[in-house]
Design an enzyme around this catalytic site. Structure first.
Site, PDB file in Angstrom:
ATOM      1  N   LYS A  77     -31.093  38.751 -17.982  1.00 11.93           N
ATOM      2  CA  LYS A  77     -31.388  38.164 -16.666  1.00 11.93           C
ATOM      3  C   LYS A  77     -32.886  37.976 -16.494  1.00 11.93           C
ATOM      4  O   LYS A  77     -33.321  37.130 -15.716  1.00 11.93           O
ATOM      5  CB  LYS A  77     -30.924  39.115 -15.555  1.00 11.93           C
ATOM      6  CG  LYS A  77     -29.435  39.278 -15.433  1.00 11.93           C
ATOM      7  CD  LYS A  77     -29.119  40.335 -14.363  1.00 11.93           C
ATOM      8  CE  LYS A  77     -27.809  41.025 -14.642  1.00 11.93           C
ATOM      9  NZ  LYS A  77     -27.689  42.341 -14.030  1.00 11.93           N
ATOM     10  N   LYS A  91     -31.945  39.648 -26.949  1.00 17.89           N
ATOM     11  CA  LYS A  91     -30.636  39.631 -26.262  1.00 17.89           C
ATOM     12  C   LYS A  91     -30.697  38.703 -25.051  1.00 17.89           C
ATOM     13  O   LYS A  91     -31.757  38.514 -24.452  1.00 17.89           O
ATOM     14  CB  LYS A  91     -30.203  41.044 -25.877  1.00 17.89           C
ATOM     15  CG  LYS A  91     -30.965  41.638 -24.750  1.00 17.89           C
ATOM     16  CD  LYS A  91     -30.329  42.932 -24.232  1.00 17.89           C
ATOM     17  CE  LYS A  91     -31.164  43.385 -23.038  1.00 17.89           C
ATOM     18  NZ  LYS A  91     -30.840  44.611 -22.429  1.00 17.89           N
ATOM     19  N   LYS A 130     -39.178  47.702 -20.318  1.00 15.47           N
ATOM     20  CA  LYS A 130     -39.314  47.219 -18.941  1.00 15.47           C
ATOM     21  C   LYS A 130     -40.681  47.538 -18.358  1.00 15.47           C
ATOM     22  O   LYS A 130     -41.216  46.768 -17.559  1.00 15.47           O
ATOM     23  CB  LYS A 130     -38.228  47.815 -18.047  1.00 15.47           C
ATOM     24  CG  LYS A 130     -36.888  47.146 -18.244  1.00 15.47           C
ATOM     25  CD  LYS A 130     -35.991  47.413 -17.053  1.00 15.47           C
ATOM     26  CE  LYS A 130     -34.627  46.790 -17.247  1.00 15.47           C
ATOM     27  NZ  LYS A 130     -33.696  47.150 -16.178  1.00 15.47           N
TER      28      LYS A 130
HETATM   29  P1  TYM Z   1     -26.987  45.547 -16.643  1.00 13.92           P
HETATM   30  O1  TYM Z   1     -26.868  45.211 -15.191  1.00 13.92           O
HETATM   31  O2  TYM Z   1     -28.248  45.200 -17.342  1.00 13.92           O
HETATM   32  O3  TYM Z   1     -25.812  44.869 -17.449  1.00 13.92           O
HETATM   33  C1  TYM Z   1     -24.460  44.991 -17.040  1.00 13.92           C
HETATM   34  C2  TYM Z   1     -23.577  45.105 -18.267  1.00 13.92           C
HETATM   35  O4  TYM Z   1     -23.740  43.950 -19.106  1.00 13.92           O
HETATM   36  C3  TYM Z   1     -24.030  44.364 -20.437  1.00 13.92           C
HETATM   37  N1  TYM Z   1     -24.937  43.371 -21.052  1.00 13.92           N
HETATM   38  C4  TYM Z   1     -24.689  42.745 -22.208  1.00 13.92           C
HETATM   39  N2  TYM Z   1     -23.656  42.796 -23.068  1.00 13.92           N
HETATM   40  C5  TYM Z   1     -23.700  42.006 -24.158  1.00 13.92           C
HETATM   41  N3  TYM Z   1     -24.728  41.157 -24.435  1.00 13.92           N
HETATM   42  C6  TYM Z   1     -25.788  41.072 -23.606  1.00 13.92           C
HETATM   43  N4  TYM Z   1     -26.783  40.231 -23.865  1.00 13.92           N
HETATM   44  C7  TYM Z   1     -25.804  41.890 -22.424  1.00 13.92           C
HETATM   45  N5  TYM Z   1     -26.674  42.046 -21.396  1.00 13.92           N
HETATM   46  C8  TYM Z   1     -26.132  42.961 -20.581  1.00 13.92           C
HETATM   47  C9  TYM Z   1     -24.718  45.713 -20.283  1.00 13.92           C
HETATM   48  O5  TYM Z   1     -24.641  46.475 -21.471  1.00 13.92           O
HETATM   49  C10 TYM Z   1     -23.936  46.319 -19.147  1.00 13.92           C
HETATM   50  O6  TYM Z   1     -22.742  46.918 -19.609  1.00 13.92           O
HETATM   51  N6  TYM Z   1     -27.993  50.457 -16.705  1.00 13.92           N
HETATM   52  C11 TYM Z   1     -26.920  49.475 -16.540  1.00 13.92           C
HETATM   53  C12 TYM Z   1     -26.188  49.587 -15.232  1.00 13.92           C
HETATM   54  C13 TYM Z   1     -25.641  50.941 -14.930  1.00 13.92           C
HETATM   55  C14 TYM Z   1     -24.518  51.549 -15.572  1.00 13.92           C
HETATM   56  C15 TYM Z   1     -24.359  52.808 -14.917  1.00 13.92           C
HETATM   57  C16 TYM Z   1     -23.664  51.168 -16.592  1.00 13.92           C
HETATM   58  C17 TYM Z   1     -26.080  51.805 -13.994  1.00 13.92           C
HETATM   59  N7  TYM Z   1     -25.325  52.919 -13.975  1.00 13.92           N
HETATM   60  C18 TYM Z   1     -23.362  53.690 -15.305  1.00 13.92           C
HETATM   61  C19 TYM Z   1     -22.659  52.061 -16.965  1.00 13.92           C
HETATM   62  C20 TYM Z   1     -22.506  53.305 -16.334  1.00 13.92           C
HETATM   63  C21 TYM Z   1     -27.537  48.084 -16.623  1.00 13.92           C
HETATM   64  O7  TYM Z   1     -28.695  47.895 -16.386  1.00 13.92           O
HETATM   65  O8  TYM Z   1     -26.640  47.089 -16.871  1.00 13.92           O
END
Ligand code: TYM
Length: 336
Positions: free
Chosen positions: A198, A195, A112
């Site tokens: 967004k 992957k 990032k």
């Molecule tokens: P974020 O917002 O990027 O994504 C949310 C969830 O979607 C999953 N994900 C995917 N799964 C499969 N294939 C993909 N291409 C894909 N892209 C995203 C992510 O693994 C996630 O589960 N850091 C986290 C948010 C967060 C969080 C937490 C998660 C903040 N605090 C505490 C768990 C526990 C994030 O950026 O997710």
């Protein structure tokens, strides 16, 4: 007791990866009757610039996606992170527990921050500490996520362990990531080695949870494949490594159909991709269409969404308060 926590960033339209890798699994866990918390992590979002009006709209949109996908706001606690100050308070403690060397190893920061690391926000660097605080402020034990969050959850375990060791107290549990074998890593429709994300500049690379039938059809039609027929499970059909785009579409189909890869290959293996893509489009429209419609309906009533978040935050604060109190006392902070 099993306590589930997970978070999703309000940083743009949610896509099929977020749905299949995470949100759909939240809905499944609800059927097990766990006490679960699902958080729209607006404080994580601002580690990179967010337009304030868009951030607010995206926070409501993620909440609408949770509800539209089938999460029940009574049986689960649905809220946005910034309404529960305990996350930030515990994150500060963790800033003092986690080591710089640990954070230096985080691949997501490197991705990032890119080349211009000196100009990345400090928040982006300590992002995983806040994430550990999100989870541990509820002493959550299980965290359903996609594969890309694995390293952050390992760091969460390291932080919990170091805190417990440093203070000689068993305050925090060691969390278990819940990463399914299936759909844990949905890839871009334009490049099967990246992957679905967004932040990909190409909208064609992802299917959004609220895309209409036409958009879904055109994105799948234009999804990159190779000239070979659909892999049929035999060696001639290739592997994920040799045919990443082909296997990604199969995997998406399997996840949407709730079938195994082998079952999908038995049904569609050997067909032309044009034919398979039509079947995938029909399935994706059937699965996502009603969710997208429900999201629109919910988003038309922002006051309702805000009330869901406010009551979720109140319930979350009630769980977090005694944990934070225990942590502060353990650290040696004077309390009334
Ligand atoms: P974020 O917002 O990027 O994504 C949310 C969830 O979607 C999953 N994900 C995917 N799964 C499969 N294939 C993909 N291409 C894909 N892209 C995203 C992510 O693994 C996630 O589960 N850091 C986290 C948010 C967060 C969080 C937490 C998660 C903040 N605090 C505490 C768990 C526990 C994030 O950026 O997710």
């Amino acid at each position: 007791m099993k306590r589930v926590f997970s978070g999703v960033q309000p940083t743009g339209s949610l896509h099929l990866g977020n749905y299949l890798g995470a949100i759909r699994n939240f809905v499944r866990l609800q059927e097990e009757g766990n006490e679960s918390l699902y958080c729209v992590v607006d404080m994580h979002a601002i580690t990179v610039w967010q337009d304030p009006a868009e951030l607010a709209a995206n926070t409501r949109e993620v909440t609408a996606a949770f509800l539209a996908a089938g999460l029940d706001a009574e049986r689960n606690i649905i809220f946005n992170q910034s309404q529960v100050a305990a996350h930030a308070e515990l994150a500060w403690i963790f800033n003092c527990v986690a080591r710089i060397g640990w954070l230096n190893r985080m691949t997501q920061f490197k991705e990032k921050a890119g080349k211009n690391r000196e100009n990345a926000s400090v928040g982006l660097y300590v992002y995983p500490n806040l994430m550990a605080a999100d989870i541990l402020v509820y002493k959550a034990t299980h965290v359903p996520v996609g594969d890309d969050q694995k390293q952050h959850l390992e760091l969460c375990r390291d932080i919990a362990q170091k805190f417990n060791n440093d203070f000689g107290a068993e305050v925090f549990p060691l969390v278990e990531p819940l990463i399914r074998d299936h759909a844990a890593r949905i890839m871009s429709l334009r490049d099967g080695t990246k992957k679905m994300s967004k932040s990909d500049p190409s909208d064609q690379s992802r299917i959004s949870m609220n895309d209409g039938a036409d958009a879904i059809a055109s994105k799948i039609r234009r999804a990159r494949t190779d000239p070979e027929p659909v892999p049929d499970g035999t060696p001639a059909g290739g592997t994920r490594e040799t045919r990443p785009e082909a296997f990604n579409l199969l995997e998406i189909y399997a996840a949407l159909a709730d079938a195994t890869l082998a079952e999908v290959q038995a049904e569609h293996g050997g067909k032309l991709f044009s034919e398979f893509k039509q079947a995938l489009t029909d399935l994706a429209v059937a699965r996502l269409g009603p969710i997208g419609e429900e999201m629109k309906r919910l988003q038309a009533d922002p006051a309702h969404i805000d009330s869901v978040l406010a009551s979720g935050a109140e319930r979350a604060r009630a769980i977090a308060a005694p944990v934070l109190d225990e942590v502060f006392r353990t650290v040696g902070f004077l309390r009334p």
